[in-house]
Design an enzyme around this catalytic site. Structure first.
Site, PDB file in Angstrom:
ATOM      1  CD  GLU A  57     -28.991  18.542  -9.410  1.00 26.59           C
ATOM      2  OE1 GLU A  57     -29.662  17.819 -10.167  1.00 26.59           O
ATOM      3  OE2 GLU A  57     -28.476  18.117  -8.357  1.00 26.59           O
ATOM      4  NE  ARG A  69     -36.747  27.609 -10.766  1.00 28.12           N
ATOM      5  CZ  ARG A  69     -38.012  27.674 -11.197  1.00 28.12           C
ATOM      6  NH1 ARG A  69     -38.986  27.955 -10.348  1.00 28.12           N
ATOM      7  NH2 ARG A  69     -38.309  27.459 -12.454  1.00 28.12           N
ATOM      8  CG  ASP A 122     -26.039  24.149 -11.691  1.00 33.13           C
ATOM      9  OD1 ASP A 122     -26.313  23.352 -12.603  1.00 33.13           O
ATOM     10  OD2 ASP A 122     -26.916  24.813 -11.102  1.00 33.13           O
ATOM     11  CG  HIS A 154     -29.063  30.898 -13.241  1.00 33.82           C
ATOM     12  ND1 HIS A 154     -29.536  30.602 -14.488  1.00 33.82           N
ATOM     13  CD2 HIS A 154     -29.217  29.773 -12.501  1.00 33.82           C
ATOM     14  CE1 HIS A 154     -29.965  29.356 -14.522  1.00 33.82           C
ATOM     15  NE2 HIS A 154     -29.781  28.828 -13.320  1.00 33.82           N
ATOM     16  CD  GLU A 174     -30.712  23.334 -16.582  1.00 30.93           C
ATOM     17  OE1 GLU A 174     -31.515  23.384 -15.628  1.00 30.93           O
ATOM     18  OE2 GLU A 174     -29.476  23.304 -16.437  1.00 30.93           O
TER      19      GLU A 174
END
Length: 781
Positions: free
Chosen positions: A84, A283, A82, A326, A7
């Site tokens: 998303e 994040r 996850d 993460h 990502e």
DNA sequence: CAGTGAGCGAGCTTCCGCTTGACTT
């Protein structure tokens, strides 16, 4: 060749280093496809089928990835582990037209070589249930946002917005403000005694506060005859443990408390540290540290402080709805204790390094001492509490701060007490009885709001900062400083058998960078709570999250879940559109003593205002906007009547009228067509002389900003503005190309720039469209 | 950039969550 897609580009770079030459690692830069921007883009009559489109800024990227995928024997979808992340992989699979036999899905939640290797060895398929949970999340948010917002346009004001996250966030702030408005401080007298022990002072607090000055006074009088000695001396061991490694939320809180950063600032500084490889991803909702990080800490701590200071710990993530894709936020290399390109980065890195190291350090060992000192013939006792650190452990490196502004008032603990023993007689220096007041609950700061949102499971690490910015952009909330006010308090002292009473002053109630609801915020909030109770419930997100989990477990169909929600929700929307009144937050302040007409405060078309007289009456009512620091909730009749006194005529200057008023952009003085903003001056007070002074100042300033003018073309000027030099021509502004010296521009060059149409601002529609490559064609017309 | 508070009602606004740059009048 193998293509790996992650990502984030920084992640891609790191992983490329771990994998061999056969692997090309690319980044998707987050989502690549989303519900179409226009309209609902959810077919509510047909199983809520989503209408997806490739995000406009991802088209080029998709073409590139398609090419690479074609050349690859295998495409490894390595997006986050996850909901998303799973959806991003699924969208990539569809958009890139991948083949099942040539596609593998892999996951890892730490960026270390062993973790990546292990992931490659254990591929799986895309988890459709998890993807469906994300589709449900996405569709629900679109339905809520795009059906509620138009209700607000109709019933309150255009351009407003509502949503599952932002509306509840505003509610927190509005409700806190109401609690504060309804709060009445309780006063009481706090009693402290000071004793002399071999030349040092021992401070002890009374275990009771007195409600009135009389009670406090009579207590002090009784004390003047008392002897004091130590009745009990207790020593107890205590300990303190370090706080967990940083997540996004706790990093934002600590950076706010310790460094004074806003949450957005923290994120952008952290982003730069992440991009330069100094810290792990910023994040995250996980407090997990990789094994490598834990081992590294051990070496660093033993080396720097000795092995006594080391203790390995793992922290379980406790926040609601955490997805843990993460690691915690930590330095990528704990051996480096300083990093960053500027002072903000260095300070944030230092904070992260210390916090991480502290989590792997030993507990601090304390000794707590409590001393009891009775008062003769009274039930109350004085106690003195001391706390001594026997072994500092993690305290050597890091102490977590708190949000409590009144900590000093509450705490009754000092450091080292002088040497004392039971039965020891004490010599009284003085006793104070000081009037104290209870405090209202604190207003939210950005960071304490994030903390609350996380507790409620509302929002995600990637959205905390944007949410706070949205509710401010919509005008629901403002971040402000407010001045405190002076308050009197009584201070009684017993000294040398004499009780003295003094009145003193203190400043209280000052606020710095706190979040306040605006009038429009309050009106929208009340409207939504009245009509959409369920969505505004603090538990709404938690409840739908439970259902998303069921979908992810394959126990619930996503469109069935949405159907159950949408049926009642949509009729609620229709019903509200049809039946509810326009929400204006109207308050009747009283009647004008002169005319007897009613005075109202309410939201008008252009914001909060006051109105004198009825709209239905023959004679038109008078209107006036509220001033910046006024609110519908708080304005009084007297203050409202003041507002109707504007505009004021100040007199004449150069044969033309000068007047003072308050407009859309604040108070101003007007002369001909010149408007001069008032900064320090009050439009109610400003006089003609001062106004003329300001008008002249403005003329001078305008003169100074002129870089160049041309006699033959008075409509054209080269000016110096906020963003540097620009050309002004017939009220329109034009950017000057970077390679041109503004001082040397000729009239011809200026006209050329204007004709080329390098217009800045306003013409946004054109500029966004022209990006999509047809610009030459459009201009050709 | 600057007075308004109403009415025709074109055509627009808006969500949350995942990621970085581009670039401001």
């Amino acid at each position: 060749m193998n293509l790996v897609i992650v990502e984030s580009p920084a992640k891609a770079k790191t992983i490329e280093g771990f994998l061999g030459k056969d692997f090309v690692v690319k980044s998707s830069y987050g989502h690549v496809r989303d519900l179409a921007k226009k309209g609902l883009s959810v077919d509510v009559d047909n199983a809520f089928t989503p209408n997806y489109e490739i995000l406009s800024d991802k088209k080029k990227l998709i073409t590139e990835l398609k090419k690479l995928a074609k050349k690859s024997e295998m495409v490894w979808l390595a997006t986050d582990e996850d909901r998303e992340g799973e959806a991003i992989s699924w969208h990539l699979y569809n958009v890139l037209g991948l083949k099942p036999e040539k596609t593998k899905r892999i996951v890892f939640n730490e960026i270390t070589k062993p973790a990546i290797t292990k992931a490659i060895e254990n591929p799986r398929d895309i988890n459709d249930d998890l993807v469906n949970a994300q589709q449900a999340r996405r569709v629900l948010d679109r339905l809520v946002g795009f059906e509620l917002s138009p209700v607000l346009w109709r019933k309150v004001q255009p351009k407003l917005s509502a949503g599952r996250v932002q509306s509840v966030t505003v509610r927190l702030i509005v409700e806190r403000e109401r609690e504060i408005e309804n709060f009445t401080p309780q006063n009481s007298f706090k009693v402290s005694a000071y004793f002399d022990v071999d030349g040092t002072t021992l401070k002890a607090e009374l275990n009771k506060k007195f409600k009135t000055a009389e009670e406090a006074k009579s207590f002090l009088n009784e004390c003047s005859d008392s002897n004091f000695s130590i009745d009990k001396l207790e020593k107890k061991p205590g300990k303190r443990t370090p706080a967990a490694p940083f997540t996004t939320s706790t990093l934002q809180q600590e950076a706010s408390r310790k460094l004074g950063f806003s949450v957005a600032q923290t994120m952008s500084v952290a982003q730069r540290l992440y991009e330069s490889g100094k810290i792990t991803y910023m994040r995250t909702d996980s407090t997990n540290l990789s094994d490598t990080a834990i081992k590294q800490s051990k070496a660093v701590i033993s080396d720097k402080f000795g092995s006594d200071y080391h203790k390995s710990r793992n922290y379980a993530t406790k926040s609601k709805g955490a997805q843990e894709a993460h690691e915690a936020i930590r330095p990528t290399n704990l051996g480096v204790n300083e990093a960053g390109d500027d002072s903000a980065q260095q300070r944030l890195y230092d904070l992260i390094w210390k916090r991480t190291i502290a989590t792997q350090m030993a507990d601090a060992k304390l000794e707590r001492t409590t001393v009891t000192i009775p008062v003769q013939n009274r039930d109350e006792v004085f106690t003195a509490k001391g706390e001594v650190v026997k072994f500092d452990g993690f305290l050597k490196v890091y102490v977590e701060s708190t949000d409590d502004e009144h900590e000093e008032d509450k705490k009754n603990t000092q450091g080292l007490l002088p040497p004392l023993k039971e039965g020891q007689e004490l010599e009284l220096q003085k006793i104070d009885a000081i009037e104290r007041f209870t405090h209202h609950p604190p207003r939210y700061t950005e960071a304490s709001l994030v903390k609350k949102l996380e507790e409620l499971g509302i929002g995600r690490p990637s959205t905390y900062a944007p949410t706070i910015s949205t509710i401010q952009k919509r005008g629901y909330v403002v971040k402000e400083d407010r001045d405190g006010y002076e308050r009197k308090y009584r201070h009684l002292t017993l000294k040398d058998s004499n009780v003295k009473e003094e009145e003193k002053k203190e400043t209280t109630g000052a606020e710095r960078k706190k979040l306040f609801p605006t009038d429009i915020g309050v009106v929208v909030n009340d409207f939504l709570i009245d009509n959409f109770t369920k969505i505004l419930d603090y538990n709404f997100t938690a409840e739908v999250e439970k259902e998303f989990d069921d979908i992810a477990q394959g126990q619930l169909e996503w469109n069935k879940m949405i159907d159950n929600f949408y049926g009642p929700f949509h009729s609620n929307v229709e019903d509200t559109l049809e039946h509810s009144e326009r929400a204006k937050g109207e308050r009747h302040l009283g009647d004008d003593p002169k005319t007897g007409k009613p005075v109202y405060a309410k939201i008008g078309r252009y914001g909060p205002m006051v109105q004198l007289g009825e709209t239905e009456s023959e004679e038109k009512p008078k209107f006036a906007s509220l001033r910046k620091n006024q609110s519908i909730q708080q304005i009084s009749l007297e203050e409202a009547l003041e507002l109707f006194k504007l505009p004021r005529e100040l007199g004449e200057f150069e044969g033309e009228k000068v007047s003072a008023n308050v407009g859309r952009y604040g108070p101003y003085v007007r002369h001909q067509n010149q408007f001069v903003s008032l900064k320090e001056d009050d439009p109610m007070e400003v006089n003609l002389d001062r106004a003329i002074e300001l008008i002249k100042e403005k003329r001078e300033q305008a003169e100074k900003n002129k870089i160049k003018t041309f006699e033959s073309e008075p409509d054209l000027q080269v000016l110096n503005g906020r963003y540097g030099p620009y050309i002004k021509y017939k009220k329109k502004n034009f950017r000057i190309p970077k390679d041109v010296e503004p001082e040397e521009l000729t009239l011809e060059q200026c006209m050329e720039i204007i004709e080329k149409g390098g217009k800045s601002g306003k013409g946004k529609k054109k500029s966004t469209k022209s990006k999509t490559k047809k610009s030459t064609k459009a201009k050709g017309k």
